[in-house]
Design an enzyme around this catalytic site. Structure first.
Site: not given
Ligand code: ACM
Ligand code: ZN
Length: 538
Positions: A200, A270, A335
């Site tokens: 991440d 990420h 995201e």
């Molecule tokens: C998430 O909670 N961004 C999968």
């Protein structure tokens, strides 16, 4: 001998203790609740000698034997023997029958204890059920001279084939021992999948030999935001990663408990930690630094640069070798802001060359290209529900977190889906409504009752579509969770509520009934030394 099938039993067990001699008067307080359970007339006295007899069909039962001997061996003298013994208590593990290898039959009668299953996993789950029939003192390895068990017969099989728990080791890092403890908790509740969130923005946690800078640079952040005070930092370098040997050790530990570990390698978003080490893989070329705050960052992998795919493929090559038994690689996909792609000549050129409509289709191009590669390695992809945007990759399984609608859409399209909606499955949420006396959490409100009363499969799906809802999962994001004790607090007992959603075919109709049974789990958690949340203690 009287035999009656008793379903929907009220729960409570009464313990008569006489020094270290323990008698259980039984009602069904097993979690997750088995499909069928009946008590018969009679009692089995379990003395201090236990013999494990594994039938000859179970050629590969070594790991079950080790697990059982380890567990019982702290309190009893346990031996494995080829055949029934006249003295002591016999526990038979018998491979027989056909059907779901996770199903099992558990019988206690004058011959001893017998667990029968068509598969090794079922034998293991049968033992997990037996564990809950035994005194909680065994969780602490306390010596016991004698246990009196009722004659009983249980038939059980899981509702869902995917029963997952996720752990984010990027926002905060957890040691090998911590991860093993987490896996033990999963096994106790009959979960069969550990979704390991390994990369991440705030840290890359898996050693990749082809890219040594990932462990040198991407695994460390220079400091961390203090609580939710954006702009205030602790000034402490923070990091950690798992060596490939450690990854293998954890995968083996999980396998010994019939848990598959699915690694998550986040793309295309990420990505900040990876970009800090390999800035040429970002649209602007950097410089970047490993994330020190939480949230979503604009800098993501460049989808127009072939080097990004070369990097990802090499990472995937090593990850596939580290997780040989996982049918899936989780590729994230959530995201991913599109602003860098909008302004990147390489990304725009890719859009034109591939005839893509927009940046959403570029994300889809990215995922589909990686899916093709991962499929060529004999594995399938799972992605968060954003992978539906811009066109779903042909063989992808969707993990629905923004509610269940993504999972429902995927199922209607004939894709498998795993439901992990925030409202019921985000165990980083608060456990009470007013947040009073709670450790800092990300927000939300997800208590046991909400989880327990959640029916994951909506009526709007046909039986065929519903068959694509392969299971449920809870997620543990760790922005505000710094140690294993806090993880236990967030997970226990919510995992018990979710285990019935995931496993049981005949859940209680009211939460009150479940809550009564839960009290018995608390005694077990206590003895196991787990730091469980006390909101549901009666
Ligand atoms: C998430 O909670 N961004 C999968
Ligand atoms: Zn780009």
């Amino acid at each position: 001998m009287r035999k009656s099938i008793i379903l929907f039993l009220l729960v409570s067990s009464v313990l008569f203790s006489c020094k270290n001699k323990q008698k259980y008067s039984f009602e069904n307080n097993i979690i997750p609740k088995p499909s069928e359970l009946s008590f018969n007339n009679g009692e089995l006295v379990v003395g201090d000698e236990i013999y494990i007899i594994i039938n000859e069909n179970c050629v590969d039962a070594g790991k079950i034997k080790r697990y059982v001997m380890d567990y019982l061996g702290k309190s009893f003298k346990v031996d494995d023997v080829p055949e029934k013994q006249q003295s002591g208590t016999n526990i038979f593990f018998t491979m027989a029958g056909e059907g779901n290898p996770e199903s099992y039959n558990l019988r206690i009668n004058k011959n001893g204890i017998e667990i029968v299953s068509p598969g090794y996993a079922g034998l293991f789950y049968g033992f997990q059920t037996l564990r809950q029939l035994l005194p909680a003192a065994l969780e602490a390895g306390e010596p016991i001279d004698e246990i009196i068990l009722p004659y009983i017969e249980i038939q059980d099989s899981p509702r869902f084939r995917y029963r997952g728990m996720h752990l984010d080791v990027c926002r905060h890092f957890f040691s090998v021992e911590d991860v093993k403890t987490y896996i033990d908790i999963l096994a106790m509740h009959k979960f069969n999948t550990f979704h390991w969130h390994l990369t991440d923005d705030q840290g890359w946690r898996v050693e990749i030999k082809a890219f040594p800078e990932l462990t040198k640079i991407s695994s460390m952040r220079k400091e961390t935001v203090i609580k939710k005070n954006w702009g205030e930092y602790d000034g402490q370098p923070y990091g950690g990663y798992y060596t490939q040997d450690q990854i293998r050790e954890i995968v083996q530990y999980a396998e010994d408990r019939f848990i598959t570990v699915i690694p998550e390698i986040e793309m295309p978003g990420h990505a900040l930690a990876a970009l800090a080490a390999y800035p040429e893989l970002g649209c602007t070329g950097g410089p970047y630094e490993v994330g020190t705050t939480w949230g979503v960052f604009d800098d993501v992998f460049c989808a127009g640069n072939d080097k990004t795919f070369e990097f990802m493929e090499k990472v995937i090559d090593e990850v596939c070798l580290l997780f040989p038994n996982s049918p899936y690689i989780h590729i994230g996909g959530d995201e991913c802001p599109k602003v860098r792609w909008e302004n990147c000549p390489k990304c725009q050129s890719r859009i034109r060359k591939e005839g893509l409509a927009d940046e959403h289709e570029l994300q889809s191009y990215f995922i589909q290209r990686m899916e093709k590669y991962i499929n060529s390695k004999g594995k399938k992809i799972i992605g968060w529900d954003e992978i539906l945007e811009g066109g779903l990759a042909p063989n992808a399984t969707v993990m629905s977190w923004r509610g269940t609608s993504g999972g429902v859409s995927a199922a209607k399209m004939g894709h498998d889906a795993i439901l992990t909606p925030g409202e019921y499955c985000y165990f980083d949420h608060y456990q009470n409504e007013d947040h009073e006396n709670e450790p800092l959490a990300i927000g939300g409100f997800t208590n046991c009752e909400k989880i327990y009363l959640w029916e994951p499969v909506p009526d709007s799906l046909s039986a065929e579509e519903a068959s694509h809802i392969i299971g449920v999962q809870a997620n543990v994001w760790t922005e505000y969770i710094l140690d294993i004790g806090h993880i236990q607090y967030m997970v226990l007992p919510r995992i018990a509520a979710l285990s019935e959603v995931a496993w049981s075919n005949n859940r209680d109709t009211t939460y009150v009934e479940f809550k009564k049974r839960l009290q018995h789990m608390f005694i077990r958690y206590e003895k196991a030394g787990y730091n469980f949340a006390k909101h549901e203690v009666e």
